[in-house]
Motif scaffolding. Structure first.
Motif, short mmCIF file in Angstrom:
data_model
loop_
_atom_site.label_atom_id
_atom_site.label_comp_id
_atom_site.label_asym_id
_atom_site.label_seq_id
_atom_site.Cartn_x
_atom_site.Cartn_y
_atom_site.Cartn_z
N LEU A 1 0.82 -1.20 0.00
CA LEU A 1 0.00 0.00 0.00
C LEU A 1 0.86 1.26 0.00
O LEU A 1 0.52 2.24 -0.66
CB LEU A 1 -0.93 0.00 1.21
CG LEU A 1 -2.12 -0.95 1.15
CD1 LEU A 1 -2.83 -1.01 2.50
CD2 LEU A 1 -3.10 -0.53 0.06
N ARG A 2 1.94 1.24 0.72
CA ARG A 2 2.83 2.41 0.75
C ARG A 2 3.31 2.75 -0.66
O ARG A 2 3.22 3.88 -1.12
CB ARG A 2 4.04 2.14 1.65
CG ARG A 2 3.73 2.20 3.13
CD ARG A 2 4.98 1.92 3.95
NE ARG A 2 6.04 2.88 3.67
CZ ARG A 2 6.15 4.09 4.23
NH1 ARG A 2 5.25 4.48 5.10
NH2 ARG A 2 7.14 4.90 3.92
N VAL A 3 3.79 1.74 -1.35
CA VAL A 3 4.28 1.96 -2.71
C VAL A 3 3.12 2.24 -3.66
O VAL A 3 3.21 3.11 -4.53
CB VAL A 3 5.09 0.73 -3.19
CG1 VAL A 3 5.53 0.92 -4.65
CG2 VAL A 3 6.31 0.51 -2.30
N GLY A 4 2.02 1.53 -3.47
CA GLY A 4 0.87 1.69 -4.35
C GLY A 4 0.28 3.08 -4.30
O GLY A 4 -0.01 3.69 -5.33
N PHE A 5 0.07 3.62 -3.10
CA PHE A 5 -0.49 4.95 -2.97
C PHE A 5 0.49 6.00 -3.49
O PHE A 5 0.08 7.02 -4.06
CB PHE A 5 -0.87 5.26 -1.53
CG PHE A 5 -2.25 4.77 -1.17
CD1 PHE A 5 -3.37 5.27 -1.80
CD2 PHE A 5 -2.43 3.80 -0.19
CE1 PHE A 5 -4.64 4.82 -1.47
CE2 PHE A 5 -3.68 3.34 0.15
CZ PHE A 5 -4.80 3.85 -0.49
N ALA A 6 1.78 5.77 -3.29
CA ALA A 6 2.78 6.73 -3.77
C ALA A 6 2.72 6.83 -5.29
O ALA A 6 2.68 7.93 -5.86
CB ALA A 6 4.17 6.31 -3.31
N THR A 7 2.72 5.70 -5.96
CA THR A 7 2.68 5.72 -7.43
C THR A 7 1.32 6.21 -7.93
O THR A 7 1.23 6.86 -8.98
CB THR A 7 2.96 4.32 -8.01
OG1 THR A 7 2.02 3.38 -7.47
CG2 THR A 7 4.37 3.87 -7.64
N TRP A 8 0.26 5.94 -7.16
CA TRP A 8 -1.07 6.41 -7.57
C TRP A 8 -1.11 7.93 -7.59
O TRP A 8 -1.65 8.54 -8.52
CB TRP A 8 -2.14 5.87 -6.62
CG TRP A 8 -3.54 6.08 -7.14
CD1 TRP A 8 -4.28 5.22 -7.89
CD2 TRP A 8 -4.36 7.24 -6.95
NE1 TRP A 8 -5.50 5.76 -8.19
CE2 TRP A 8 -5.57 7.00 -7.63
CE3 TRP A 8 -4.19 8.45 -6.28
CZ2 TRP A 8 -6.61 7.94 -7.65
CZ3 TRP A 8 -5.21 9.39 -6.31
CH2 TRP A 8 -6.41 9.13 -6.99
N VAL A 9 -0.55 8.55 -6.57
CA VAL A 9 -0.55 10.02 -6.51
C VAL A 9 0.31 10.60 -7.61
O VAL A 9 -0.05 11.59 -8.26
CB VAL A 9 -0.07 10.50 -5.13
CG1 VAL A 9 0.08 12.02 -5.12
CG2 VAL A 9 -1.04 10.07 -4.05
N GLU A 10 1.46 9.99 -7.85
CA GLU A 10 2.33 10.49 -8.92
C GLU A 10 1.64 10.36 -10.28
O GLU A 10 1.73 11.26 -11.12
CB GLU A 10 3.65 9.73 -8.90
CG GLU A 10 4.51 10.07 -7.68
CD GLU A 10 5.78 9.26 -7.61
OE1 GLU A 10 6.82 9.82 -7.19
OE2 GLU A 10 5.76 8.07 -7.99
N ASP A 11 0.95 9.23 -10.51
CA ASP A 11 0.19 9.07 -11.75
C ASP A 11 -0.94 10.09 -11.82
O ASP A 11 -1.25 10.62 -12.90
CB ASP A 11 -0.38 7.65 -11.84
CG ASP A 11 0.68 6.61 -12.12
OD1 ASP A 11 1.78 7.00 -12.58
OD2 ASP A 11 0.43 5.42 -11.86
N PHE A 12 -1.57 10.35 -10.68
CA PHE A 12 -2.65 11.32 -10.63
C PHE A 12 -2.16 12.69 -11.12
O PHE A 12 -2.81 13.34 -11.93
CB PHE A 12 -3.17 11.42 -9.20
CG PHE A 12 -4.24 12.46 -9.01
CD1 PHE A 12 -5.58 12.14 -9.21
CD2 PHE A 12 -3.92 13.75 -8.64
CE1 PHE A 12 -6.58 13.09 -9.05
CE2 PHE A 12 -4.91 14.71 -8.46
CZ PHE A 12 -6.23 14.38 -8.67
N GLU A 13 -1.03 13.11 -10.59
CA GLU A 13 -0.49 14.40 -11.01
C GLU A 13 -0.12 14.40 -12.49
O GLU A 13 -0.28 15.40 -13.18
CB GLU A 13 0.72 14.77 -10.16
CG GLU A 13 0.36 15.07 -8.72
CD GLU A 13 1.49 15.74 -7.97
OE1 GLU A 13 2.47 16.19 -8.61
OE2 GLU A 13 1.42 15.84 -6.73
#
Length: 340
Positions: free
Chosen positions: A255-267
């Protein structure tokens, strides 16, 4: 008869309420986050004084002209707040010689003074004040995503991307959402309202059910590009893990890695780099703007959703099993630490 001792170790609430309790500026401040030290930026050339907090602010003119400004925050290595530092800064603000000096320090630190709860030694700032899952996700992130998809988020356009759904497409999705109530057992959830015509009836519970079970079906092949749908489905998968009764340590790491990449993809998808001076809602340190990037990880250093009331109860009542953790029982070590 026996002596029962109770220790307050968790304080829960929405962001404005917790900001008052902690005596911090909150999500509209220059230093808006109660968990990390990310700094806000304002829209250049605008009278809008709201501070926004994208991870990538490399193209912002103020950032480009400053040698010391952070160009891009690493969501897995955010500079974290600590208990001693927050209390020391609060004391410095409160003991400032003048009101003007106090205001300058308060803006710099995002702290207004010494919170009265600091006298409860069982509380640790900011660990004892986690973000509330309901407010952060169902009342903020999902609503902001829908507003972005429908072109209703604060006048922001799609830039070089094309993630918006047509008005007719969204209306059909909303009608299908309401019609789903005809075949949904009442034990699953309340009848889903139409998000367009019954917006006031859309509660956190209804958004939760829609996000997990209805949205992934009705949004399939509705976006102009598959990457937007995959991005949403990735979020749904992570939220379902957050709501499990058992969360393994590997789940937390993922989840730590998943949410991090999700936010970066979001931006990257929603606010391309040349627009990075704009607000990043959703999992980007918001309700508004200061609590969503947070959910990326600094809020996940222990577990994804420890502040939901049922999760707190599970933490106290259930023991961790050998191969997993019941609820966010990763708080167990913290509870033990505070009780000593």
């Amino acid at each position: 008869m026996f002596l029962l001792c109770a220790f307050l170790i968790i304080v829960a609430g929405d962001i404005p309420a917790i900001s008052m309790v902690m005596r911090i500026k909150g999500h509209n401040g220059y230093s808006p986050c109660r968990m990390c030290k990310i700094l806000g930026i304002q829209v250049p050339g605008s009278r809008n004084t709201t501070n926004y907090i994208p991870l990538d602010r490399s193209q912002h003119p103020d950032v480009r002209s400053s040698a010391s400004a952070t160009k891009k925050y690493d969501p897995l290595q955010l500079p974290m707040q600590t208990h001693d530092e927050m209390l020391a800064q609060g004391k410095e603000v409160q003991l400032a010689p003048t009101a003007a000096a106090a205001e300058r320090l308060s803006k710099k630190y995002g702290i207004k003074g010494i919170p009265i709860l600091r006298y409860l030694l069982s509380l640790k700032f900011p660990k004892s004040f986690p973000y509330d899952f309901m407010y952060l996700i169902w009342e903020n992130l999902i609503k902001n995503l829908v507003l972005l998809w429908t072109g209703g988020f604060k006048g922001v356009n799609t830039g070089s991307e094309s993630y918006e759904l047509g008005q007719e497409v969204w209306e059909v999705i909303c009608e299908a959402t309401a019609a789903a109530g005809d075949t949904l057992p009442s034990s699953y959830c309340a009848r889903p309202p139409n998000p367009t015509t019954e917006r006031s009836a859309c509660t956190a519970d209804s958004w939760s059910f829609w996000t997990q079970y209805i949205g992934p079906v009705l949004l399939h092949q509705k976006f102009s590009k598959a990457k937007y749908y995959k991005h949403f489905v990735k979020l749904v998968r992570m939220l379902r893990i957050c709501l499990q009764f058992e969360i393994s340590r590997q789940d937390v790491a993922d989840l730590r890695v998943g949410f991090a990449t999700w936010v970066e993809d979001f931006e990257r998808f929603v606010f391309p780099c040349y627009q990075s001076c704009l607000e990043v809602p959703g999992l980007a340190k918001t309700p508004s703007s200061a609590s969503t990037t947070n959910m990326t990880l600094n809020k996940l250093r222990l577990v994804p959703s420890p502040s939901t009331h049922c999760f707190i109860l599970l933490t106290v009542l259930r023991r961790p099993v050998q191969f997993g953790l019941h609820g966010p029982s990763l708080w167990k070590d913290f509870v033990v630490d505070c009780s000593q």
